[in-house]
Design a protein around this motif. Structure first.
Motif, PDB file in Angstrom:
ATOM      1  N   VAL A  30      21.226  24.873  22.989  1.00  0.00           N
ATOM      2  CA  VAL A  30      21.339  23.718  23.888  1.00  0.00           C
ATOM      3  C   VAL A  30      20.340  22.669  23.421  1.00  0.00           C
ATOM      4  N   LYS A  31      20.808  21.424  23.332  1.00  0.00           N
ATOM      5  CA  LYS A  31      19.963  20.317  22.880  1.00  0.00           C
ATOM      6  C   LYS A  31      19.586  19.454  24.079  1.00  0.00           C
ATOM      7  N   LEU A  32      18.296  19.214  24.249  1.00  0.00           N
ATOM      8  CA  LEU A  32      17.806  18.453  25.388  1.00  0.00           C
ATOM      9  C   LEU A  32      17.835  16.960  25.107  1.00  0.00           C
ATOM     10  N   TYR A  33      17.913  16.173  26.177  1.00  0.00           N
ATOM     11  CA  TYR A  33      17.751  14.728  26.041  1.00  0.00           C
ATOM     12  C   TYR A  33      16.360  14.434  25.488  1.00  0.00           C
ATOM     13  N   ALA A  34      16.225  13.303  24.826  1.00  0.00           N
ATOM     14  CA  ALA A  34      14.968  12.964  24.153  1.00  0.00           C
ATOM     15  C   ALA A  34      13.791  12.939  25.117  1.00  0.00           C
ATOM     16  N   GLU A  35      14.031  12.488  26.361  1.00  0.00           N
ATOM     17  CA  GLU A  35      12.909  12.360  27.309  1.00  0.00           C
ATOM     18  C   GLU A  35      12.649  13.650  28.087  1.00  0.00           C
ATOM     19  N   ALA A  36      13.503  14.659  27.923  1.00  0.00           N
ATOM     20  CA  ALA A  36      13.352  15.904  28.679  1.00  0.00           C
ATOM     21  C   ALA A  36      12.218  16.752  28.116  1.00  0.00           C
ATOM     22  N   LYS A  37      11.466  17.360  29.017  1.00  0.00           N
ATOM     23  CA  LYS A  37      10.372  18.230  28.612  1.00  0.00           C
ATOM     24  C   LYS A  37      10.823  19.687  28.620  1.00  0.00           C
ATOM     25  N   LEU A  38      10.204  20.480  27.761  1.00  0.00           N
ATOM     26  CA  LEU A  38      10.455  21.915  27.789  1.00  0.00           C
ATOM     27  C   LEU A  38       9.793  22.516  29.019  1.00  0.00           C
ATOM     28  N   THR A  39      10.582  23.192  29.837  1.00  0.00           N
ATOM     29  CA  THR A  39      10.072  23.823  31.049  1.00  0.00           C
ATOM     30  C   THR A  39      10.530  25.283  31.070  1.00  0.00           C
ATOM     31  N   ASP A  40       9.978  26.071  31.998  1.00  0.00           N
ATOM     32  CA  ASP A  40      10.341  27.488  32.067  1.00  0.00           C
ATOM     33  C   ASP A  40      11.786  27.689  32.512  1.00  0.00           C
ATOM     34  N   VAL A  41      12.310  26.760  33.282  1.00  0.00           N
ATOM     35  CA  VAL A  41      13.729  26.755  33.631  1.00  0.00           C
ATOM     36  C   VAL A  41      14.330  25.487  33.071  1.00  0.00           C
ATOM     37  N   VAL A  42      15.385  25.621  32.277  1.00  0.00           N
ATOM     38  CA  VAL A  42      16.046  24.464  31.665  1.00  0.00           C
ATOM     39  C   VAL A  42      17.342  24.208  32.413  1.00  0.00           C
ATOM     40  N   ASN A  43      17.496  23.015  32.931  1.00  0.00           N
ATOM     41  CA  ASN A  43      18.605  22.656  33.798  1.00  0.00           C
ATOM     42  C   ASN A  43      19.715  21.960  33.016  1.00  0.00           C
ATOM     43  N   GLY A  44      20.953  22.471  33.163  1.00  0.00           N
ATOM     44  CA  GLY A  44      22.058  21.700  32.619  1.00  0.00           C
ATOM     45  C   GLY A  44      23.059  22.424  31.765  1.00  0.00           C
ATOM     46  N   VAL A  45      23.237  23.728  31.946  1.00  0.00           N
ATOM     47  CA  VAL A  45      24.254  24.439  31.173  1.00  0.00           C
ATOM     48  C   VAL A  45      25.231  25.085  32.148  1.00  0.00           C
ATOM     49  N   GLU A  46      26.502  25.040  31.809  1.00  0.00           N
ATOM     50  CA  GLU A  46      27.524  25.612  32.682  1.00  0.00           C
ATOM     51  C   GLU A  46      27.529  27.134  32.548  1.00  0.00           C
ATOM     52  N   GLY A  47      28.047  27.786  33.588  1.00  0.00           N
ATOM     53  CA  GLY A  47      28.182  29.230  33.522  1.00  0.00           C
ATOM     54  C   GLY A  47      27.637  29.966  34.726  1.00  0.00           C
ATOM     55  N   GLY A  48      26.887  29.280  35.588  1.00  0.00           N
ATOM     56  CA  GLY A  48      26.406  29.911  36.807  1.00  0.00           C
ATOM     57  C   GLY A  48      25.060  30.589  36.688  1.00  0.00           C
ATOM     58  N   GLY A  49      24.495  30.643  35.478  1.00  0.00           N
ATOM     59  CA  GLY A  49      23.190  31.263  35.315  1.00  0.00           C
ATOM     60  C   GLY A  49      22.111  30.245  35.037  1.00  0.00           C
ATOM     61  N   TRP A  50      20.944  30.736  34.661  1.00  0.00           N
ATOM     62  CA  TRP A  50      19.804  29.882  34.337  1.00  0.00           C
ATOM     63  C   TRP A  50      19.358  30.124  32.906  1.00  0.00           C
ATOM     64  N   ILE A  51      18.932  29.067  32.229  1.00  0.00           N
ATOM     65  CA  ILE A  51      18.191  29.223  30.981  1.00  0.00           C
ATOM     66  C   ILE A  51      16.724  29.331  31.372  1.00  0.00           C
ATOM     67  N   VAL A  52      16.097  30.453  31.022  1.00  0.00           N
ATOM     68  CA  VAL A  52      14.709  30.670  31.433  1.00  0.00           C
ATOM     69  C   VAL A  52      13.876  31.088  30.234  1.00  0.00           C
ATOM     70  N   SER A  53      12.596  30.768  30.304  1.00  0.00           N
ATOM     71  CA  SER A  53      11.685  31.228  29.268  1.00  0.00           C
ATOM     72  C   SER A  53      11.556  32.742  29.360  1.00  0.00           C
ATOM     73  N   LYS A  54      11.241  33.369  28.242  1.00  0.00           N
ATOM     74  CA  LYS A  54      11.056  34.815  28.254  1.00  0.00           C
ATOM     75  C   LYS A  54       9.902  35.202  29.167  1.00  0.00           C
ATOM     76  N   ARG A  55       8.918  34.325  29.289  1.00  0.00           N
ATOM     77  CA  ARG A  55       7.804  34.569  30.194  1.00  0.00           C
ATOM     78  C   ARG A  55       8.286  34.646  31.634  1.00  0.00           C
ATOM     79  N   LEU A  56       9.154  33.719  32.025  1.00  0.00           N
ATOM     80  CA  LEU A  56       9.686  33.738  33.385  1.00  0.00           C
ATOM     81  C   LEU A  56      10.567  34.961  33.605  1.00  0.00           C
TER      82      LEU A  56
END
Length: 275
Positions: A100-126
């Motif tokens: 997944v490619k983020l918008y230029a102004e988006a910051k890397l966070t532990d939860v990444v918002n914006g992918v379809e499928g009903g789940g979450w993109i999360v850091s391995k730490r989270l």
């Protein structure tokens, strides 16, 4: 002279005020907190583009386990992905979901918002934190996150299913009826004490007798104003039934842990809707 408020902003302000007036007339929940993924200043999501073509095995897994005789020879990759990730299903744990490619102004966070499928993109730490809580049935999948020119492999796609419907105490919960999206005056608390979602459906059918489901202005909807849950161990959950709620909630104990660990990418909101 102040700048005139745009009509859409006027509606949004009215909606917010009416929502607060309707829902915030009781104490906040001590046990649950609503959780949302923040909206950016320029875009609603952090993700600009989900490059599923970077998957190492999406097509082969689809062909081996999902392709049917009704499929054309060509099935778009995103169609394959959406069929695999439908609600209630867990594809093979070997599935690679690409990048997944983020918008230029988006910051890397532990939860990444914006992918379809009903789940979450999360850091391995989270994920290491969440797997110690009750988040229901889940599976994690390989996914990479690209921020500008840096590609991070420190994420997983967490596909989870955890509904609170079975814990709803219907007699103690409060429901209301309404019409249209902005017809706040039409809202009215239902005096009935329901025992199940089937009883709510029966009342909905009676209220909408002779009304087309597509007639938005006349169709009467029933929604929850306050859901009371029986004792449970849920830490991250949503509701499946349309009459209940479409938001996601976490337990107070999970919220405190995420705050203590300084997890980013989530917004915690006090709620009166679930108790």
């Amino acid at each position: 002279m102040d700048k005139p408020v745009h009509i859409l902003d006027q509606i949004a302000i009215q909606w917010k005020n009416e929502e607060e007036r309707f829902f915030l007339d009781t104490e906040f929940s001590e046990n649950y907190i609503k959780v949302e993924m923040p909206i950016g200043k320029k875009h609603a999501w952090q993700v600009d583009y989900h490059d599923i073509s970077k998957s190492a095995n999406l097509e082969s897994i689809f062909n081996d386990h999902y392709r049917t005789e009704e499929d054309d020879d060509f099935v778009p990759l995103m169609n394959m992905y959406n069929r695999m990730m439908r609600k209630g299903a867990f594809p093979s744990a070997e599935l690679d979901l690409g990048v997944v490619k983020l918008y230029a102004e988006a910051k890397l966070t532990d939860v990444v918002n914006g992918v379809e499928g009903g789940g979450w993109i999360v850091s391995k730490r989270l994920f290491e934190i969440l797997k110690n809580f009750n988040i229901g049935d889940y599976q994690v999948y390989k996914i990479a996150v690209q921020s500008k020119k840096v590609v991070s492999e420190d994420y997983v796609y967490l596909h989870f299913i955890n509904y609170a419907d079975d814990y709803v105490n219907y007699p103690l919960s409060v429901f209301y009826k309404g019409k249209g999206y902005f017809d706040f005056a039409a809202r009215a608390i239902l005096p009935e004490s329901f025992q199940s979602s089937e009883e709510i459906q029966a009342v909905s059918n009676r209220l909408n007798e002779g009304v087309s489901w597509s007639d938005f202005r006349e169709n009467v909807t029933i929604q929850s104003k306050q859901i009371v849950l029986n004792p449970n161990e849920l830490d991250l959950f949503a509701f499946k039934n349309y009459f209940l709620c479409r938001e996601q909630f976490i337990s107070a104990r999970l919220a405190q842990t995420l705050l203590d660990e300084k997890i980013t990418g989530l917004e915690f909101i006090k709620t009166t809707k679930v108790k």
